[in-house]
Design a protein around this motif. Sequence first.
Motif, PDB file in Angstrom:
ATOM      1  N   ASP A  63      -4.367  11.170  -1.433  1.00 56.39           N
ATOM      2  CA  ASP A  63      -5.629  11.675  -0.896  1.00 56.39           C
ATOM      3  C   ASP A  63      -6.249  10.731   0.140  1.00 56.39           C
ATOM      4  O   ASP A  63      -7.030  11.156   0.981  1.00 56.39           O
ATOM      5  N   GLU A  64      -5.877   9.450   0.121  1.00 56.48           N
ATOM      6  CA  GLU A  64      -6.384   8.502   1.109  1.00 56.48           C
ATOM      7  C   GLU A  64      -5.692   8.664   2.460  1.00 56.48           C
ATOM      8  O   GLU A  64      -6.186   8.176   3.477  1.00 56.48           O
ATOM      9  N   TYR A  65      -4.547   9.335   2.501  1.00 59.36           N
ATOM     10  CA  TYR A  65      -3.760   9.430   3.729  1.00 59.36           C
ATOM     11  C   TYR A  65      -3.614  10.853   4.260  1.00 59.36           C
ATOM     12  O   TYR A  65      -3.123  11.046   5.360  1.00 59.36           O
ATOM     13  N   LYS A 109      -1.804   6.366  -2.828  1.00 60.05           N
ATOM     14  CA  LYS A 109      -2.819   7.358  -3.163  1.00 60.05           C
ATOM     15  C   LYS A 109      -2.848   8.384  -2.024  1.00 60.05           C
ATOM     16  O   LYS A 109      -3.417   8.141  -0.965  1.00 60.05           O
ATOM     17  N   SER A 165       0.816  -1.222   0.000  1.00 59.97           N
ATOM     18  CA  SER A 165       0.000   0.000   0.000  1.00 59.97           C
ATOM     19  C   SER A 165       0.847   1.269   0.000  1.00 59.97           C
ATOM     20  O   SER A 165       0.345   2.327  -0.342  1.00 59.97           O
ATOM     21  N   ASP A 175      -5.668  13.028   5.512  1.00 61.88           N
ATOM     22  CA  ASP A 175      -6.340  13.277   6.794  1.00 61.88           C
ATOM     23  C   ASP A 175      -5.580  12.648   7.958  1.00 61.88           C
ATOM     24  O   ASP A 175      -5.653  13.132   9.092  1.00 61.88           O
TER      25      ASP A 175
END
Length: 178
Positions: free
Chosen positions: A163-165, A161, A154, A167
Motif C-alpha cells: 500500500d505504500e508503493y 508494504k 525496504s 500510488d
Amino acid sequence: MFKSTKESQITITELMLPSHSNFSGKIHGGYILNLMDQIAFACASKHSRHYCVTASVNRVDFLNSIDVGELVTLKASVNYTGRTSMVIGVRVESENIQTGKTKHCNSSYFTMVAKDENGKNVQVPGIILDSEQSIRRFSRSITRQEQAKKRSNSFKASEFKMDEYIDLLEGHNAKIEL
C-alpha cells in the motif's frame, strides 16, 4: 598499512575489432563489461596483492556507442577500501583514430573482495586520501553503500508494504490485476 591510489591505477587501451561487434555493427556491451571486469580485477589485485573476486557491479549506463576501429581506453582506480573489499572505479572512453575525437562511454563501480590461497577473505591495505577528488570518491562510495542497504531492506518480501508503493505505479506501463 595504507597505500596510495596511484600505486594501483591501471590503464589499458584496445583496438575494437569486427569480432567484438553486435548485429548493428557497434561494439557489444558484454564485451566492454568483460574488459571492465578484467581491469577492476587487475587494479584490486595490484592494490591488495591478492587474488580478487567481483562481489558486485554498481550501475552500468552505456552513454555512447563504440564503433569498430575505435581505440577503447579503460582506466581503473581504487576509490574505497573496507576491511576485505575495495570499490574500483572504472571509466571507459573511445577514440576515433582518424579524427582524434574521444567519447566518454561509461563509468561503473566494481566491489572486489580479496581472497587468500584458500579462498578466505583477507584484509586489504587502506588507501591514502591525498586530494579532494580522492576524498569525494571515498565519500561517494560510503553513501552508495548506505543507499544500497536501505534499498534492499525496504523491498525484502518480509518488509515490503504494497500500500505504500501502489500510488507509485500510476502512470506507468503496468496494469494491476489482484
